[in-house]
Design an enzyme around this catalytic site. Structure first.
Site, short mmCIF file in Angstrom:
data_model
loop_
_atom_site.label_atom_id
_atom_site.label_comp_id
_atom_site.label_asym_id
_atom_site.label_seq_id
_atom_site.Cartn_x
_atom_site.Cartn_y
_atom_site.Cartn_z
N ASP A 9 2.91 9.36 6.22
CA ASP A 9 3.03 8.77 4.92
C ASP A 9 4.47 8.92 4.44
O ASP A 9 4.74 9.01 3.11
CB ASP A 9 1.97 9.25 3.93
CG ASP A 9 0.41 8.97 4.22
OD1 ASP A 9 0.22 7.71 4.79
OD2 ASP A 9 -0.31 9.68 4.20
N LYS A 12 7.37 5.02 6.55
CA LYS A 12 7.51 4.36 7.80
C LYS A 12 7.62 2.84 7.78
O LYS A 12 8.59 2.37 8.30
CB LYS A 12 6.64 4.79 9.00
CG LYS A 12 6.97 6.40 9.35
CD LYS A 12 5.99 6.75 10.34
CE LYS A 12 4.40 6.60 9.83
NZ LYS A 12 4.26 7.55 8.84
N GLY A 36 -1.43 3.88 7.54
CA GLY A 36 -1.58 2.93 6.47
C GLY A 36 -0.04 2.68 6.16
O GLY A 36 0.54 3.72 5.57
N HIS A 37 0.49 1.55 6.66
CA HIS A 37 1.76 1.73 6.22
C HIS A 37 2.31 0.53 5.39
O HIS A 37 1.98 -0.51 5.46
CB HIS A 37 2.53 1.02 7.65
CG HIS A 37 2.74 2.15 8.67
ND1 HIS A 37 2.86 2.08 9.90
CD2 HIS A 37 1.76 3.47 8.69
CE1 HIS A 37 2.81 3.17 10.81
NE2 HIS A 37 2.09 3.93 9.84
N GLN A 215 1.54 7.91 11.93
CA GLN A 215 1.43 9.35 11.52
C GLN A 215 2.75 10.04 11.50
O GLN A 215 3.50 9.34 11.11
CB GLN A 215 0.45 10.06 12.41
CG GLN A 215 -0.86 9.72 12.31
CD GLN A 215 -1.40 8.50 12.93
OE1 GLN A 215 -1.21 8.15 14.09
NE2 GLN A 215 -2.01 7.52 12.21
P1 GDP Z 1 3.89 5.22 5.83
O1 GDP Z 1 2.38 5.51 6.38
O2 GDP Z 1 4.97 6.31 6.55
O3 GDP Z 1 4.28 3.93 5.98
O4 GDP Z 1 3.97 5.43 4.20
P2 GDP Z 1 2.93 5.02 3.24
O5 GDP Z 1 2.91 3.66 3.26
O6 GDP Z 1 1.36 5.46 3.63
O7 GDP Z 1 3.34 5.94 1.86
C1 GDP Z 1 4.40 5.69 1.39
C2 GDP Z 1 4.45 5.32 0.06
O8 GDP Z 1 5.43 5.33 -0.76
C3 GDP Z 1 4.08 3.71 -0.12
O9 GDP Z 1 3.18 3.65 -1.18
C4 GDP Z 1 5.34 2.94 -0.48
O10 GDP Z 1 5.20 1.58 -0.99
C5 GDP Z 1 5.93 4.06 -1.13
N1 GDP Z 1 7.56 3.96 -0.92
C6 GDP Z 1 8.08 3.97 0.22
N2 GDP Z 1 9.60 4.11 0.06
C7 GDP Z 1 9.58 4.44 -1.49
C8 GDP Z 1 10.77 4.91 -2.13
O11 GDP Z 1 11.75 5.15 -1.95
N3 GDP Z 1 10.52 5.20 -3.47
C9 GDP Z 1 9.19 5.21 -4.06
N4 GDP Z 1 8.98 5.23 -5.36
N5 GDP Z 1 8.21 4.81 -3.42
C10 GDP Z 1 8.17 4.42 -2.00
P1 IMO Z 2 0.51 7.09 8.55
O1 IMO Z 2 0.70 6.16 9.76
C1 IMO Z 2 -1.33 10.66 6.98
C2 IMO Z 2 -4.64 12.62 9.21
C3 IMO Z 2 -5.85 12.36 8.54
C4 IMO Z 2 -6.38 13.91 9.14
C5 IMO Z 2 -5.89 13.96 10.41
C6 IMO Z 2 -6.64 13.36 11.56
O2 IMO Z 2 0.14 6.30 7.49
O3 IMO Z 2 1.51 7.90 8.22
P2 IMO Z 2 -7.58 10.71 12.16
O4 IMO Z 2 -8.44 9.89 11.31
O5 IMO Z 2 -6.38 10.47 12.61
O6 IMO Z 2 -8.53 11.70 13.21
O7 IMO Z 2 -7.34 12.23 11.21
O8 IMO Z 2 -4.54 13.26 10.44
N1 IMO Z 2 -3.83 11.19 9.27
C7 IMO Z 2 -2.74 10.82 8.62
N2 IMO Z 2 -2.04 11.36 7.32
N3 IMO Z 2 -0.97 9.38 7.08
C8 IMO Z 2 -1.53 8.96 8.45
O9 IMO Z 2 -0.83 7.71 8.98
C9 IMO Z 2 -2.45 9.52 8.98
N4 IMO Z 2 -3.25 9.18 9.98
C10 IMO Z 2 -4.31 10.13 10.28
O10 IMO Z 2 -5.95 12.46 7.05
O11 IMO Z 2 -5.83 14.85 8.43
MG MG Z 3 0.55 5.94 5.31
#
Ligand code: GDP
Ligand code: IMO
Ligand code: MG
Length: 420
Positions: A9, A12, A36-37, A215
């Site tokens: 999270d 990416k 979840g990207h 991840q």
């Molecule tokens: P990922 O799994 O690495 O793709 O990240 P996620 O999408 O799960 O979580 C990142 C969250 O931060 C999402 O809700 C994005 O929309 C938000 N986000 C990403 N970059 C920025 C930023 O520079 N500023 C803010 N405020 N939100 C951001």
């Molecule tokens: P992105 O790609 C954050 C965490 C789960 C749990 C552990 C194992 O959005 O960054 P799993 O379901 O993979 O067996 O769970 O890994 N986890 C993540 N945490 N971002 C993710 O993906 C994750 N995918 C799995 O919360 O701790």
């Molecule tokens: Mg994510």
């Protein structure tokens, strides 16, 4: 290659979306719908769980590599949500399928554990266990209707014995699994092919390929905080096995770092903030899981862990996200070392839960800022305190800064001179 340097999270998805405009192919190489990207573009929010974050570019090719575990239900749901204005999709026939019993077992195993991992319950662990135990079903198998029935029958029988006798769960009937999954197989066929050859051919033809990690390094099954990890190789090394390309094909590694730290699920987190400050970061940063909606644990940046993540992933460039979230804090802290239970200062990360659960962070303190950063488009636009923070991170991590996120949308980005 884009990899998360923390616990996932990091942002990416938004980094891949930004870069994808300059690439021909975007490939996911590991993980599954546990990811979840998020991409905020064109006034909308898109969350990709299984499809690469380059999907918003018609004319590009998005690849789901052999290292991904594919949940067909999720795959079609995402395609449908996107509509026709999207990139082409190629799914590796060698990717393993997340079957309904994997999800059932993921939940049952978690319930039965004394120390839960806090998985996303998307069937990830059980699917990878079957892959490595050589009793998995691959996309190729799913697309071969007669062969699929023959493969599924004995596997399902065994799984049902475990579900019923070990966990007291409800067994799945052959029909309830076979029929929808044979149908998914029929629908998947037009997307399926030899993804490895397609990527290698693109590279030979001088086209640009972007690998998208899911991840983060700390969740890697080998070098992460085992057993509180996911079941795949999340570092840059995973891209080779997960798409079938040699290490020599890989160019630059871009590490994504959130300006603070978050973790979903259980496991050690030395810089976690449990009080008001943690709640503040969660609220301002909207730190709730993009896949499960669970509140993310929040804390300060951990340079001990980050230096290790940069080392094992080979990241030479950094994408720093969510700097805007730190606005309004009087003081910002960064962990620069740990003190272990014996009182010894430790500067090297050890991926061992026992060690990480007993260390206390040593912090360096930075001045905060009150300015809203969302309008900044150059590093020079940042208030001096924010700039100092970014420069400190880059110098400590020995990597150049490619971009800084100052908001969630495509536009709210500082692109540095090293950006290309
Ligand atoms: P990922 O799994 O690495 O793709 O990240 P996620 O999408 O799960 O979580 C990142 C969250 O931060 C999402 O809700 C994005 O929309 C938000 N986000 C990403 N970059 C920025 C930023 O520079 N500023 C803010 N405020 N939100 C951001
Ligand atoms: P992105 O790609 C954050 C965490 C789960 C749990 C552990 C194992 O959005 O960054 P799993 O379901 O993979 O067996 O769970 O890994 N986890 C993540 N945490 N971002 C993710 O993906 C994750 N995918 C799995 O919360 O701790
Ligand atoms: Mg994510």
């Amino acid at each position: 290659m884009v990899v998360g340097l923390q616990f996932g999270d990091e942002g990416k998805g938004r980094v891949v979306d930004l870069l994808a405009g300059g690439y021909d192919v975007v490939a996911r190489y590991q993980g599954g719908a546990n990811a979840g990207h998020t991409v905020v573009a064109m006034g909308r929010k898109f969350v990709f769980h299984l499809l690469p974050s380059g999907m918003l570019y018609p004319g590009k090719l998005c690849v789901v590599g052999n290292g991904v575990v594919l949940d067909p239900e999720q795959f079609f749901r995402e395609l449908e949500e996107l509509g026709p204005e999207r990139a082409e999709v190629l799914v590796s026939g060698c990717a393993h399928v997340v079957m309904p019993y994997h999800k059932v077992l993921d939940a049952l195993e978690e319930e039965a554990k004394e120390r839960r991992i806090g998985t996303t319950r998307r069937g990830i662990g059980p699917a990878y266990a079957d892959k490595h135990g050589r009793s998995g079903i691959r996309v190729y198998d799913l697309c071969d209707e007669r062969g699929f029935a023959e493969k599924l029958r004995p596997i399902l029988e065994l799984k049902n014995r475990v579900i019923e006798r070990v966990y007291g769960g409800r067994p799945l009937s052959f029909e309830e699994v076979y029929e929808p999954y044979a149908d998914y197989g029929r629908r998947l066929k037009p997307f399926v092919g030899d993804a490895s050859s397609a990527i290698l051919e693109a590279l030979r033809g001088g086209r640009r390929v972007l690998f998208e990690g899911a991840q983060g390094v700390m969740l890697d099954v080998d070098v992460g905080t085992y057993p509180y990890v996911t079941s795949s190789s999340t570092t840059s090394a995973g891209a080779c096995v997960g798409t079938g390309v040699p290490p020599t094909a890989v160019g630059r590694v871009i590490g994504v770092v959130k300006a603070y730290a978050t973790r979903v699920g259980e496991g050690p987190f030395p810089t976690e903030l449990e009080g008001d400050l943690g709640e503040h970061l969660r609220r301002v940063g909207h730190e709730y899981g993009a896949t499960t909606g669970r509140p993310r644990r929040c804390g300060w940046l951990d340079l001990v862990a980050l230096k290790y993540a940069v080392e094992v992933s080979g990241a030479e460039a950094l994408a720093i996200t969510k700097l805007d979230v730190l606005k309004g804090l009087e003081e910002i802290r960064v962990c620069v070392a740990y003190v272990d239970a014996g009182g010894t200062r430790r500067e090297r990360f050890v991926p061992e839960t026992g060690f990480l659960s007993q260390v206390k962070p040593v912090y360096r303190s930075f001045k905060g800022w009150d300015e809203d950063l969302s309008g900044c488009r150059k590093l020079e636009d940042l208030p001096s305190a924010a700039r100092e923070y970014v420069e400190f991170l880059a110098s400590q991590l020995g990597a150049e800064v490619l971009m800084v996120g100052v908001g969630a949308s495509r536009e709210e980005t500082i692109l540095c001179s090293s950006w290309r």
